[in-house]
Design a protein around this motif. Structure first.
Motif, PDB file in Angstrom:
ATOM      1  N   PRO A  73      -7.325  22.439  -3.994  1.00 10.12           N
ATOM      2  CA  PRO A  73      -7.104  23.751  -3.382  1.00 10.12           C
ATOM      3  C   PRO A  73      -7.400  23.834  -1.888  1.00 10.12           C
ATOM      4  CG  PRO A  73      -9.241  23.729  -4.416  1.00 10.12           C
ATOM      5  CD  PRO A  73      -8.633  22.376  -4.688  1.00 10.12           C
ATOM      6  N   VAL A  74      -7.628  22.687  -1.228  1.00 10.07           N
ATOM      7  CA  VAL A  74      -7.822  22.727   0.223  1.00 10.07           C
ATOM      8  C   VAL A  74      -6.599  23.347   0.886  1.00 10.07           C
ATOM      9  CG1 VAL A  74      -8.083  21.306   2.296  1.00 10.07           C
ATOM     10  CG2 VAL A  74      -9.440  20.818   0.259  1.00 10.07           C
ATOM     11  N   SER A  75      -5.419  22.989   0.432  1.00  5.62           N
ATOM     12  CA  SER A  75      -4.183  23.606   0.903  1.00  5.62           C
ATOM     13  C   SER A  75      -3.259  23.788  -0.296  1.00  5.62           C
ATOM     14  CB  SER A  75      -3.522  22.751   1.996  1.00  5.62           C
ATOM     15  OG  SER A  75      -3.424  21.392   1.612  1.00  5.62           O
ATOM     16  N   SER A  76      -2.162  24.463  -0.106  1.00  3.30           N
ATOM     17  CA  SER A  76      -1.283  24.845  -1.202  1.00  3.30           C
ATOM     18  C   SER A  76      -0.876  23.644  -2.048  1.00  3.30           C
ATOM     19  CB  SER A  76      -0.025  25.523  -0.648  1.00  3.30           C
ATOM     20  OG  SER A  76       0.937  25.695  -1.664  1.00  3.30           O
ATOM     21  N   GLY A  77      -0.892  23.843  -3.363  1.00  2.00           N
ATOM     22  CA  GLY A  77      -0.432  22.815  -4.285  1.00  2.00           C
ATOM     23  C   GLY A  77       1.024  22.961  -4.673  1.00  2.00           C
ATOM     24  N   ASP A  78       1.748  23.817  -3.980  1.00  2.00           N
ATOM     25  CA  ASP A  78       3.148  24.078  -4.289  1.00  2.00           C
ATOM     26  C   ASP A  78       4.035  23.082  -3.549  1.00  2.00           C
ATOM     27  OD1 ASP A  78       5.740  25.123  -4.627  1.00  2.00           O
ATOM     28  OD2 ASP A  78       4.984  27.177  -4.706  1.00  2.00           O
ATOM     29  N   PRO A  79       4.745  22.202  -4.250  1.00  2.00           N
ATOM     30  CA  PRO A  79       5.607  21.237  -3.559  1.00  2.00           C
ATOM     31  C   PRO A  79       6.644  21.885  -2.656  1.00  2.00           C
ATOM     32  CG  PRO A  79       5.325  20.596  -5.843  1.00  2.00           C
ATOM     33  CD  PRO A  79       4.747  21.973  -5.708  1.00  2.00           C
ATOM     34  N   ARG A  80       7.072  23.088  -2.970  1.00  2.00           N
ATOM     35  CA  ARG A  80       8.063  23.753  -2.130  1.00  2.00           C
ATOM     36  C   ARG A  80       7.516  24.002  -0.724  1.00  2.00           C
ATOM     37  NH1 ARG A  80       9.125  28.645  -6.135  1.00  2.00           N
ATOM     38  NH2 ARG A  80       6.848  28.461  -6.087  1.00  2.00           N
ATOM     39  N   VAL A 109       0.836  -1.195   0.000  1.00  2.43           N
ATOM     40  CA  VAL A 109       0.000   0.000   0.000  1.00  2.43           C
ATOM     41  C   VAL A 109       0.874   1.249   0.000  1.00  2.43           C
ATOM     42  CG1 VAL A 109      -1.728   1.313   1.291  1.00  2.43           C
ATOM     43  CG2 VAL A 109      -1.878  -1.182   1.175  1.00  2.43           C
ATOM     44  N   ILE A 110       0.584   2.161  -0.896  1.00  2.00           N
ATOM     45  CA  ILE A 110       1.278   3.447  -0.952  1.00  2.00           C
ATOM     46  C   ILE A 110       0.624   4.399   0.034  1.00  2.00           C
ATOM     47  CG2 ILE A 110       1.803   5.436  -2.418  1.00  2.00           C
ATOM     48  CD1 ILE A 110       1.577   3.367  -4.808  1.00  2.00           C
ATOM     49  N   ALA A 111       1.419   5.007   0.903  1.00  2.00           N
ATOM     50  CA  ALA A 111       0.927   6.040   1.810  1.00  2.00           C
ATOM     51  C   ALA A 111       1.099   7.380   1.115  1.00  2.00           C
ATOM     52  CB  ALA A 111       1.685   6.012   3.131  1.00  2.00           C
ATOM     53  N   ASN A 112      -0.003   7.948   0.640  1.00  2.00           N
ATOM     54  CA  ASN A 112       0.082   9.270   0.024  1.00  2.00           C
ATOM     55  C   ASN A 112      -0.298  10.300   1.078  1.00  2.00           C
ATOM     56  OD1 ASN A 112      -1.228  11.735  -1.467  1.00  2.00           O
ATOM     57  ND2 ASN A 112       0.204  10.766  -2.878  1.00  2.00           N
ATOM     58  N   MET A 113       0.691  11.060   1.520  1.00  2.33           N
ATOM     59  CA  MET A 113       0.497  11.966   2.648  1.00  2.33           C
ATOM     60  C   MET A 113       0.730  13.410   2.222  1.00  2.33           C
ATOM     61  SD  MET A 113       2.178   9.598   5.652  1.00  2.33           S
ATOM     62  CE  MET A 113       1.340  10.437   6.996  1.00  2.33           C
ATOM     63  N   GLN A 114       0.163  14.323   2.990  1.00  2.00           N
ATOM     64  CA  GLN A 114       0.226  15.749   2.706  1.00  2.00           C
ATOM     65  C   GLN A 114       1.168  16.397   3.713  1.00  2.00           C
ATOM     66  OE1 GLN A 114      -2.722  13.791   2.407  1.00  2.00           O
ATOM     67  NE2 GLN A 114      -1.963  13.938   0.313  1.00  2.00           N
ATOM     68  N   PRO A 115       2.427  16.571   3.355  1.00  2.00           N
ATOM     69  CA  PRO A 115       3.425  17.009   4.335  1.00  2.00           C
ATOM     70  C   PRO A 115       3.142  18.392   4.904  1.00  2.00           C
ATOM     71  CG  PRO A 115       4.327  17.087   2.100  1.00  2.00           C
ATOM     72  CD  PRO A 115       3.022  16.352   2.025  1.00  2.00           C
ATOM     73  N   LEU A 116       2.439  19.235   4.171  1.00  2.00           N
ATOM     74  CA  LEU A 116       2.143  20.574   4.649  1.00  2.00           C
ATOM     75  C   LEU A 116       1.341  20.556   5.939  1.00  2.00           C
ATOM     76  CD1 LEU A 116       2.409  23.613   3.976  1.00  2.00           C
ATOM     77  CD2 LEU A 116       0.247  23.416   2.726  1.00  2.00           C
ATOM     78  N   TRP A 117       0.614  19.478   6.187  1.00  2.00           N
ATOM     79  CA  TRP A 117      -0.258  19.410   7.370  1.00  2.00           C
ATOM     80  C   TRP A 117       0.492  19.024   8.644  1.00  2.00           C
ATOM     81  CZ3 TRP A 117      -4.716  16.110   4.813  1.00  2.00           C
ATOM     82  CH2 TRP A 117      -5.243  16.834   3.735  1.00  2.00           C
ATOM     83  N   ALA A 118       1.739  18.593   8.523  1.00  2.00           N
ATOM     84  CA  ALA A 118       2.480  18.071   9.675  1.00  2.00           C
ATOM     85  C   ALA A 118       3.179  19.191  10.430  1.00  2.00           C
ATOM     86  CB  ALA A 118       3.484  17.014   9.217  1.00  2.00           C
ATOM     87  N   GLN A 119       2.384  20.131  10.962  1.00  2.00           N
ATOM     88  CA  GLN A 119       2.959  21.267  11.674  1.00  2.00           C
ATOM     89  C   GLN A 119       2.014  21.708  12.790  1.00  2.00           C
ATOM     90  OE1 GLN A 119       2.634  25.113   9.587  1.00  2.00           O
ATOM     91  NE2 GLN A 119       1.867  23.994   7.799  1.00  2.00           N
TER      92      GLN A 119
END
Length: 565
Positions: free
Chosen positions: A438-445, A387-397
């Motif tokens: 667009p729930v949160s930024s789509g910018d990988p940076r 299983v691939i874990a697709n996670m949203q790193p921007l939320w880990a703050q």
């Protein structure tokens, strides 16, 4: 035959590779790297030479979970995303309606659901802006809408309307609907009476979304919520040559009618394949296992601290989800499951395991998106089941969303077990990144900055929140490139992407600086100079995203306080 030689900078070949000083591309495909590229370029005939001027060239980014149609449509309607109060929203809706007397409905997205207590917005507030025409505004969560009284009237929603399946209608003390509608069952009551969006409007939205992504170095996106009308838009864009980048479509599985709609989904997949676009596939089905922690609909193994909704919401229930996943898997689809809470993650893993047992071995690459909470007993199961874990790193703050809404609901000990990105990767599971834009930024940076530091934009806390889960920058870059390519089955393409190796498609991004040498806090300011899709430049240097100072806290990089689709 077009041949391009890149030199004079750093060429990072991708996760598991290394640094080279040159790259040769012919007709959109990587021919050689390093010394071999230099030798081949010298022996070649006419070659376009691009001096990197000491800058950084790498595989382009992928976004493993997003909603590009929603993002592109936000430009059609009142600009409510930038509003910072209910009064500003009402004023903006009034302005837009007065400027567009020809519109039958006023629709827009996406407002900040935290601007009203408990996210409850009153229809009468919008009536002050527009009373004679229906108004529908989507919240940042894209699971909640705010409507005026005229929209409620046209939808037939009144005090006698029963609570819908898979939805909620908040009410006043006298039982009349307030004006906020939650989840699909309630929202559908209004959207069912709205005029359909034109295909042309959808294509324009995709073009805007494509521009947004290409400016940020992204060339492949997983659209994680596609309904039949959206499919027509994508096919029209493909037929007209308007698709700006690569997309895979995840067809939405509605628990109220999924099994009878599955054959139609298979036909939709065939329609996309028959279109023959190298930029478009429809190989995935999207399931929701639960909601989110912030409104206590995320499904938990242990109760919420407040106890308001006990263990949260299971959208399907374990047995129904398992049967639906088995059926989708048997039909040859990739499964993509939204699972926020640890109970939902376990349900998703159980469903995938049962599908494997029932349908036998194959290359299925199932995805669990978000995985905000994963119980210790389930960590190793991702790798065991593939299983691939697709996670949203921007939320880990530890931002306001976390400290004000999440931590009080989970408690400190459980909160510190969120977004276990490094732990999952350490088990051998594939960790891929997405944005939920667009729930949160789509910018990988923006996501890289948090993944590599676990610190807010203000640098808090100094050593990072749960620092043992910090993802080293090169691994984080891999999660946005080769790992997303693995999720996308890119290796099945004639010219794979996600790494810079001979035979690969030249899907590239040129950055002003080497992100591996930049303080994570400064990563969002590293300029994107150029984005290439199959060797063709899609972003000219004059249009490159400029270096910026710290982003506006109210800009798109701020996270939603509501439900993540």
């Amino acid at each position: 035959m077009t041949t391009t030689f890149f030199h004079g900078g750093t060429v990072w070949t991708g996760a598991g590779g290394g640094d080279e000083r040159a790259l040769l591309v012919r007709d959109g495909v990587v021919v050689a790297v390093g010394a071999a590229a230099e030798a081949a370029a010298s022996a070649a005939g006419e070659v376009e030479r691009i001096d990197l001027e000491g800058e950084f060239l790498m595989p382009s980014f992928g976004d493993g979970h997003a909603h590009p149609m929603f993002g592109g449509l936000e430009a059609d309607g009142p600009d409510v995303r930038s509003c910072r109060s209910v009064e500003e929203i009402v004023a903006e809706v009034r302005r837009y309606a007065e400027a567009h007397p020809e519109l039958e409905w006023i629709t827009g997205a996406s407002y900040d659901g935290s601007l009203a207590e408990q996210g409850l917005f009153d229809a009468r507030w919008l009536d002050d802006a527009v009373a004679d025409r229906p108004v529908l505004l989507r919240a940042w969560d894209y699971h909640t809408v705010w409507v005026n009284s005229r929209a409620l009237e046209l939808a037939g929603i009144d005090a006698a309307t029963p609570e819908p399946e898979l939805g909620g209608i908040p009410r006043r003390e006298d039982g009349t609907p307030l004006g906020t509608l939650r989840e699909w069952g309630a929202v559908d009551l209004v959207t069912a009476v709205m005029p359909p969006r034109s295909v042309e409007a959808g294509v324009r939205a995709l073009e805007r979304a494509g521009r947004y992504y290409l400016e940020r170095g992204v060339t492949w996106v997983q659209d994680a919520w596609v309904e039949p009308a959206d499919l027509d838009v994508y096919l029209a864009a493909a037929a007209s040559g308007a698709l700006p980048l690569r997309f895979n479509l995840a067809l939405y599985a509605d628990p109220r009618r999924f099994l009878r709609e599955l054959p139609e989904m298979a036909m939709a997949r065939d329609r996309v394949a028959a279109a023959g676009s190298p930029l478009l596939t429809a190989n995935t089905i999207k399931f929701f296992a639960d909601g989110v922690v912030e409104n206590e609909t995320g499904a938990l193994l242990e109760p919420y601290c407040s106890g308001l909704h006990s263990h949260g919401m299971s959208v399907w229930g374990a047995e129904r989800l398992a049967e639906a996943v088995r059926a989708a898997d048997a039909a040859g689809f990739q499964v993509h499951v939204h699972a926020i809470g640890d109970a939902a993650v376990r349900q998703a893993l159980d469903a995938i395991e049962r599908a494997i047992d029932a349908n036998g071995p194959r290359d299925r690459r199932p995805v669990i998106a978000h995985a905000q909470l994963v119980d210790d007993a389930d960590l190793a199961r991702f790798a065991e089941l593939g299983v691939i874990a697709n996670m949203q790193p921007l939320w880990a703050q530890l931002d306001a969303l976390m400290t004000v809404l999440t931590v009080p609901r989970l408690g400190r000990e459980r909160s510190d077990r969120q977004y276990r990105m490094r732990s999952l990767a350490g088990t051998g599971a594939t960790l891929a990144f997405g944005s939920d834009w667009p729930v949160s930024s789509g910018d990988p940076r923006d996501g890289l900055a948090i993944a590599a530091s676990r610190r807010t934009i203000d640098g808090e806390p100094a050593g990072g929140w749960t620092p043992h889960e910090i993802v080293p920058i090169e691994a984080a870059l891999g999660a946005y490139t080769s790992a997303v390519a693995h999720q996308a089955f890119a290796d099945h393409a004639a010219a794979p992407w996600g790494r810079i190796v001979p035979g690969a498609s030249a899907d590239l991004v040129r950055l002003a600086r080497d992100p591996r040498t930049v303080d994570p806090h400064d990563l969002p300011a590293v300029a994107v100079r150029e984005t290439y899709l199959a060797g063709a430049p899609r972003l000219t240097p004059a249009d490159a995203v400029p270096t910026a100072s710290a982003p506006d806290p109210h800009a798109e990089s701020e996270r939603s306080v509501a439900l993540h689709p």
